[in-house]
Every structure is written in structure tokens, then in C-alpha cells.
Design an enzyme around this catalytic site. Structure first.
Site, short mmCIF file in Angstrom:
data_model
loop_
_atom_site.label_atom_id
_atom_site.label_comp_id
_atom_site.label_asym_id
_atom_site.label_seq_id
_atom_site.Cartn_x
_atom_site.Cartn_y
_atom_site.Cartn_z
N ARG A 128 78.91 -10.10 48.77
CA ARG A 128 78.15 -9.82 47.55
C ARG A 128 79.04 -9.81 46.30
O ARG A 128 78.57 -10.12 45.20
CB ARG A 128 77.42 -8.48 47.65
CG ARG A 128 78.34 -7.27 47.69
CD ARG A 128 77.63 -5.97 47.36
NE ARG A 128 78.57 -4.86 47.23
CZ ARG A 128 79.19 -4.55 46.12
NH1 ARG A 128 78.99 -5.25 45.01
NH2 ARG A 128 80.04 -3.53 46.08
N HIS A 162 68.82 -4.17 40.84
CA HIS A 162 68.68 -3.03 39.93
C HIS A 162 67.41 -3.09 39.10
O HIS A 162 66.70 -2.09 38.95
CB HIS A 162 69.90 -2.93 39.02
CG HIS A 162 71.12 -2.44 39.70
ND1 HIS A 162 72.32 -2.20 39.04
CD2 HIS A 162 71.35 -2.13 41.01
CE1 HIS A 162 73.22 -1.77 39.92
NE2 HIS A 162 72.66 -1.74 41.11
N ASP A 222 81.66 -5.94 38.61
CA ASP A 222 82.09 -4.91 39.55
C ASP A 222 83.17 -4.02 38.95
O ASP A 222 83.14 -2.80 39.14
CB ASP A 222 82.62 -5.57 40.83
CG ASP A 222 82.87 -4.55 41.93
OD1 ASP A 222 81.89 -3.92 42.38
OD2 ASP A 222 84.04 -4.37 42.33
N LYS A 241 75.99 1.43 37.97
CA LYS A 241 76.56 0.44 37.05
C LYS A 241 76.73 -0.90 37.76
O LYS A 241 76.94 -0.93 38.98
CB LYS A 241 77.89 0.93 36.49
CG LYS A 241 79.01 1.10 37.55
CD LYS A 241 79.66 -0.22 37.90
CE LYS A 241 80.44 -0.19 39.17
NZ LYS A 241 80.81 -1.52 39.69
N SER A 270 65.13 2.42 51.75
CA SER A 270 65.71 1.12 52.06
C SER A 270 64.58 0.19 52.48
O SER A 270 63.49 0.63 52.86
CB SER A 270 66.74 1.24 53.18
OG SER A 270 67.24 -0.03 53.56
N ARG A 271 64.85 -1.13 52.42
CA ARG A 271 63.86 -2.09 52.90
C ARG A 271 63.59 -1.88 54.39
O ARG A 271 62.50 -2.10 54.87
CB ARG A 271 64.35 -3.52 52.65
CG ARG A 271 64.26 -3.95 51.21
CD ARG A 271 64.81 -5.34 51.03
NE ARG A 271 66.18 -5.45 51.50
CZ ARG A 271 67.10 -6.27 50.99
NH1 ARG A 271 66.78 -7.06 50.00
NH2 ARG A 271 68.30 -6.31 51.47
#
Length: 354
Positions: free
Chosen positions: A165, A79, A178, A97, A36-37
Site C-alpha cells: 500500500r 478515508h 505517508d 493523517k 471492518s469490511r
């Protein structure tokens, strides 16, 4: 036997947690790292998964030579960057996906993987669940005859929130990316790429699709697909053939059961059908064979399709087999199909970001 693959998961959101949880059922892999960041967030998920799992930044995790595969579970807008980073590090990469925010980004990922000789696949987990695997086999075996139609829809209620998001176009928001990617990928999986496409959408105030539909035209077949955030739908799928019909129970992504129905030719106009439509001079007894013939097609054979967890581990086992064989593309979820699916979904894209 395929050896155990050591996985790193990029991201700490819901899908990263589901994948990590389902990997306990995987035959050929285990999660050993979370990236993770924010290293502390990665460490938090790592601790939740169990002992022996480490959390760190993306760069640190990709630098670990023991990690063989990376599952990109970050927001859609990330992604491309995360997949390219994994490919550059020489890691096989499974990308949640949709593969990217657009077909052009997906093409960039595919080309980078090809040049590096690295295995890359979209994590369209639906295609690897027991129910969809069985449905694909039955269709390919001709159990419903020649496929002539597909109906599938996926809808869940999500109230509009421009800060979320799911509705932010800069983060890959919109019901088409989505949810719509699922019925579209199912249609391509079972029927192939269409010859023509029509799309329509109901849009949120900021322009992202809240709901929509697609009609895919084939030579001798048609697929009618729907998706949306406006309310919860039936979320099933039906494949119609010239001599049968196959239904995938809800949710069709990982159906708990299928039902197969054999069908015959529709009865002709009264007096012209091969079988009598009602009692003859022989009375009801003479009409019984015709009644049985009419009722026979109504019978549906249930086919249970049991699965473990929520079903995300099956794609990981397929990926492990590909990795062991040295393949760089999947025959079940080829990169070309991921790109073409996104090319269709690009028609829903918001052109002017607000």
C-alpha cells in the site's frame, strides 16, 4: 469535566492497533467497537483489545447509537468514503493523517461535516504530543525571538514493493502522504501557511515519490523539509529564531526532549566588534568577560517532554473536549490547514496511474 467518549475504530491495521492500545492512557475516551469490511477481522482485534469491545461491519457499527466518535484508520484511499459514512450517521469523526488522498477529497469531507454540523478533524497526532505542544508554546511566547527558519525531515527505509500500500498510488501510496505530511504540517503549525512553495522528488519505478523535499517561503522566514523511504534519517526538527534556537529530539512527532539555546548577534569583523576577540594588553584576565560572552550562547537548556504509550491518545482527549463544547472544528488542527497541506502535497501526486 469532559465525559467519557465511546469510540469506534474503522480498520484493523497497525495504526488502528496503536490507537486502540494508546487509548488505555486517554483521560476522556475508550474504544468500544472495531469496524471492518470483514466482521471476523474486526472481532479479532476487538478480542485483543479487551472485554466489552465488539467487532462488526462498518454499517452495523455506525448504526449503534451509543457510539459518539469514529476514528478512521483505514488506508488513505478509503478515508473519504469512511469519513463521509460516519458524518452521514451523525458521528464525530477523527480521520487518520492525511485527511484524504487529495485536497479536493478533503474539501468534500470538510463541507459534509460543516453542513451536518458534525465535528471532524484530521488525526495529526503530532500536534498534540507533549513535546510539540511545548515547542509551539515556546515559539509563540517569543522564547527564540521571531521565527526565521525551520528544518525538519522524516525518513525510514522501505524497499520498493509495488504490491504494498505504501507504493500503490490507488491506495494513497507514496512517501509524501505517508511521511512528508508530518514535517509539512509541523511547518504550518509553527510558521503558518507559506507564501510560496518549491517541491522535488525521487520517484519509484511506478512514479510514486520514494523521497522528496520542500522549501516553504514566508515573509522573513524559510522552512526546509525532507521525507523519504530510501533510508532512516535523523528525524529531528530545528526552529531558528532571531534570538534563539529550539531543537525537537527524534522523532519530532513525539519528541522525548527539546533543547533551547539562546543566541546573540554574530560577532563582527576583527577589530569592529563591541567585545575584544582575544587577549588585550591586560592579558587573558582582561579577555575573560569576552570569552564568557562567546561561550554563553553555546549553552542549551534541555527540556524533558515525557509522554505515555506512543502518544496517539492526546489527540483523542483534545477531540473529546471539542465534542463536549459543541465545536465542529479544532483550533489546533483546523480543517482549513489540513486541506492546504494536501494542496501542497498534491504537487507530488502521480497523474498517470500505472
Amino acid at each position: 469535566m469532559t465525559s467519557i467518549v465511546k469510540w469506534a475504530v474503522v480498520g484493523t491495521g497497525a495504526i488502528a492497533r496503536r490507537f486502540s492500545a494508546d487509548m488505555r492512557y486517554a483521560k476522556c475516551g475508550r474504544v468500544v467497537a472495531i469496524a471492518s469490511r470483514e466482521a471476523e477481522r474486526a472481532c479479532g482485534l476487538a478480542r485483543a483489545i479487551g472485554p466489552g469491545v465488539k467487532g462488526d461491519t462498518l454499517d452495523a457499527v455506525l448504526a449503534d447509537p451509543s457510539i459518539q466518535a469514529v476514528y478512521v484508520a483505514s488506508p488513505t484511499s478509503e478515508h473519504r468514503a469512511h469519513a463521509l459514512a460516519a458524518i452521514q450517521a451523525g458521528k464525530a469523526v477523527l480521520v487518520e493523517k492525511p485527511l484524504a488522498s487529495s485536497a479536493s477529497e478533503a474539501e468534500e469531507i470538510a463541507e459534509a461535516a460543516r453542513l451536518a454540523g458534525v465535528l471532524c478533524m484530521e488525526a495529526m497526532w503530532m500536534r498534540f504530543t507533549p513535546g510539540v505542544l511545548t515547542a509551539k508554546r515556546l515559539v509563540d511566547e517569543g522564547r527564540i525571538g521571531e521565527p526565521v527558519g525551520l528544518e525538519a525531515s522524516l525518513s525510514y527505509r522501505n524497499a520498493f514493493d509495488p504490491a504494498h500500500r505504501l507504493f500503490d498510488p490507488r491506495l494513497g501510496g507514496g512517501a509524501h502522504l505517508d511521511l512528508g505530511v508530518y514535517p509539512l504540517s509541523l511547518a504550518v503549525h509553527l510558521l503558518g501557511l507559506p507564501t510560496d512553495v518549491a517541491v522535488n522528488a525521487v520517484r519509484a519505478p511506478n512514479g510514486v515519490p520514494m523521497a522528496g523535499g520542500l522549501i516553504l517561503a514566508y515573509s522573513g522566514a524559510v522552512a526546509t523539509l525532507g521525507f523519504g523511504f530510501l533510508g532512516e534519517g535523523t528525524n529531528g526538527a530545528t526552529v531558528t529564531g532571531t534570538s534563539g534556537r529550539l531543537r525537537l529530539g527524534a522523532p519530532f512527532l513525539c519528541p522525548p526532549a527539546l533543547s533551547l539555546k539562546r543566541t546573540g548577534a554574530a560577532p563582527g569583523p576583527s577589530g569592529t566588534d563591541d567585545q575584544p576577540l582575544g587577549p588585550t594588553r591586560r592579558g587573558w584576565k582582561g579577555a575573560l568577560p569576552a570569552v564568557k560572552a562567546m561561550l554563553r550562547p553555546l549553552r542549551e537548556r534541555p527540556i524533558p517532554t515525557l509522554y505515555e504509550g506512543s502518544g496517539l491518545q492526546y489527540q483523542a482527549d483534545h477531540f473529546a473536549d471539542l465534542l463536549a463544547s459543541g465545536a465542529i472544528d479544532s483550533p489546533v488542527m483546523p480543517m482549513r490547514q489540513s486541506i492546504e497541506v494536501l494542496r501542497i502535497l498534491d504537487r507530488f501526486a502521480v497523474t498517470d496511474l500505472v
